[in-house]
Every structure is written in C-alpha cells, then in structure tokens.
Design a protein around this motif. Structure first.
Motif, PDB file in Angstrom:
ATOM      1  N   GLU A  17       0.826  -1.198   0.000  1.00 16.89           N
ATOM      2  CA  GLU A  17       0.000   0.000   0.000  1.00 16.89           C
ATOM      3  C   GLU A  17       0.860   1.248   0.000  1.00 16.89           C
ATOM      4  OE1 GLU A  17      -2.487   0.179   3.443  1.00 16.89           O
ATOM      5  OE2 GLU A  17      -4.026  -1.082   2.551  1.00 16.89           O
ATOM      6  N   GLY A  18       0.314   2.312  -0.544  1.00 16.10           N
ATOM      7  CA  GLY A  18       0.944   3.625  -0.459  1.00 16.10           C
ATOM      8  C   GLY A  18      -0.117   4.658  -0.132  1.00 16.10           C
ATOM      9  N   TRP A  19       0.220   5.621   0.712  1.00 14.95           N
ATOM     10  CA  TRP A  19      -0.704   6.680   1.115  1.00 14.95           C
ATOM     11  C   TRP A  19      -0.227   7.989   0.505  1.00 14.95           C
ATOM     12  CZ3 TRP A  19      -3.335   6.385   6.432  1.00 14.95           C
ATOM     13  CH2 TRP A  19      -3.628   5.064   6.751  1.00 14.95           C
ATOM     14  N   PHE A  20      -1.121   8.670  -0.209  1.00 15.50           N
ATOM     15  CA  PHE A  20      -0.754   9.888  -0.926  1.00 15.50           C
ATOM     16  C   PHE A  20      -1.828  10.942  -0.748  1.00 15.50           C
ATOM     17  CE2 PHE A  20       1.077   6.218  -2.971  1.00 15.50           C
ATOM     18  CZ  PHE A  20       2.408   6.568  -3.075  1.00 15.50           C
ATOM     19  N   ASN A  21      -1.443  12.197  -0.965  1.00 18.17           N
ATOM     20  CA  ASN A  21      -2.402  13.298  -0.881  1.00 18.17           C
ATOM     21  C   ASN A  21      -3.353  13.296  -2.071  1.00 18.17           C
ATOM     22  OD1 ASN A  21      -1.464  14.371   1.554  1.00 18.17           O
ATOM     23  ND2 ASN A  21       0.177  15.459   0.507  1.00 18.17           N
ATOM     24  N   SER A  22      -2.877  12.805  -3.227  1.00 17.11           N
ATOM     25  CA  SER A  22      -3.695  12.805  -4.443  1.00 17.11           C
ATOM     26  C   SER A  22      -3.046  11.890  -5.480  1.00 17.11           C
ATOM     27  CB  SER A  22      -3.790  14.223  -5.018  1.00 17.11           C
ATOM     28  OG  SER A  22      -2.495  14.634  -5.449  1.00 17.11           O
ATOM     29  N   HIS A  23      -3.761  11.692  -6.607  1.00 16.49           N
ATOM     30  CA  HIS A  23      -3.178  10.940  -7.722  1.00 16.49           C
ATOM     31  C   HIS A  23      -1.933  11.661  -8.233  1.00 16.49           C
ATOM     32  CE1 HIS A  23      -6.307   7.900  -8.394  1.00 16.49           C
ATOM     33  NE2 HIS A  23      -7.167   8.829  -8.024  1.00 16.49           N
ATOM     34  N   ASP A  24      -2.024  12.992  -8.312  1.00 19.57           N
ATOM     35  CA  ASP A  24      -0.882  13.785  -8.785  1.00 19.57           C
ATOM     36  C   ASP A  24       0.315  13.637  -7.852  1.00 19.57           C
ATOM     37  OD1 ASP A  24      -2.345  14.657 -10.962  1.00 19.57           O
ATOM     38  OD2 ASP A  24      -2.977  16.530  -9.977  1.00 19.57           O
TER      39      ASP A  24
END
Length: 150
Positions: A17-24
C-alpha cells in the motif's frame, strides 16, 4: 487531512500500500524516484486497480472496524514498509547457512567458528534444543527468508 490509499505493485510482483495526498502526488513522487518496494527496493512501481479508499482524519469510524490504529502509531502501510525494510537489512547482514543452521550456530557458540550473524533452516526440535543450550535464535517465516529480497 484526507489521504488516498493505493494498492501498488513493483516490477517483481510485490504488492503493498501507499498513502498519498492525491493521484498527482503519487505521480510526482514516482517520477522523482521517491517510491520504492518495501521488499526489494525496486523503483518500478505501478498502481493496481482497486476500490477507492480514503483515510479521513476526524471522520466517524465504521460501526465494526476491522482494526484500530493506536494514536501516534504509523499508518498500517508505513508500519509494514518499516518492518519489511528491517527484514531486508537482516537478510543483507546475515550469512545464509541453509540446512547447516543448527550445527553452525553451535560451532559459533562454542568458539569453533568465527562469530558472525547467520540465518538458515532449523526444525522446531532443533530450535528448542538450541534454546536449551542457551543459543538465542529467532524464527523468520520461510517465505520471507529469500536472498532475492536483498
């Protein structure tokens, strides 16, 4: 703050898994080489198709949560990545003696072989026997004890 949680896969087929603020944010981090597989350190990472999941702080918890995070703890994906990173370090810094593990551990313990960190294969009975002799051992699941993970 809301995070997007993506299922990621490296070029070797490891899924995490990865946690990100957005797709960008994911795209920018991948382009800069900031994302790597916690198992093999590959930077060839792609998003897998998955149902969307948002981690929104302050939102109401589900009626029956599968697991609860401890305040101040790492998000599950980060904890998993940290544990796998530690395992990779253990694999990197140990000699794989295979089926000779119990015998080699005894030789090291008795001073008949150079002191060094080793890993290998031992039966449950061999592990118990080593422990009774005062030789500390720790089990690593066979599926994780793979020289390719280094």
């Amino acid at each position: 703050m809301a995070f997007k949680v993506f299922d990621l896969q490296c070029g070797h087929g490891h899924v995490f898994e990865g946690w990100f603020n957005s797709h960008d944010d994911f795209d920018a981090q991948r382009e800069r080489g900031l994302i790597c597989c916690p198992l093999c350190d590959s930077k060839s990472i792609d998003k897998k198709l998955s149902a969307p999941m948002l981690n929104v702080s302050g939102s109401k918890a589900p009626a029956e949560p599968a697991a609860r995070a401890v305040p101040g703890s790492l998000p599950p994906a980060h904890a998993q990545a940290a544990a796998l990173q530690h395992l990779r370090e253990v694999l990197r810094k140990t000699e794989n003696v295979g089926e000779r593990f119990a015998a080699e551990a005894r030789r090291i313990h008795h001073g008949d072989a150079p002191e060094r960190p080793i890993r290998g294969v031992a039966t449950h009975q061999e592990q118990q026997s080593l422990a009774e002799e005062g030789i500390a051992v720790a089990a690593i699941p066979a599926m994780l004890d793979d020289d390719r993970l280094q």
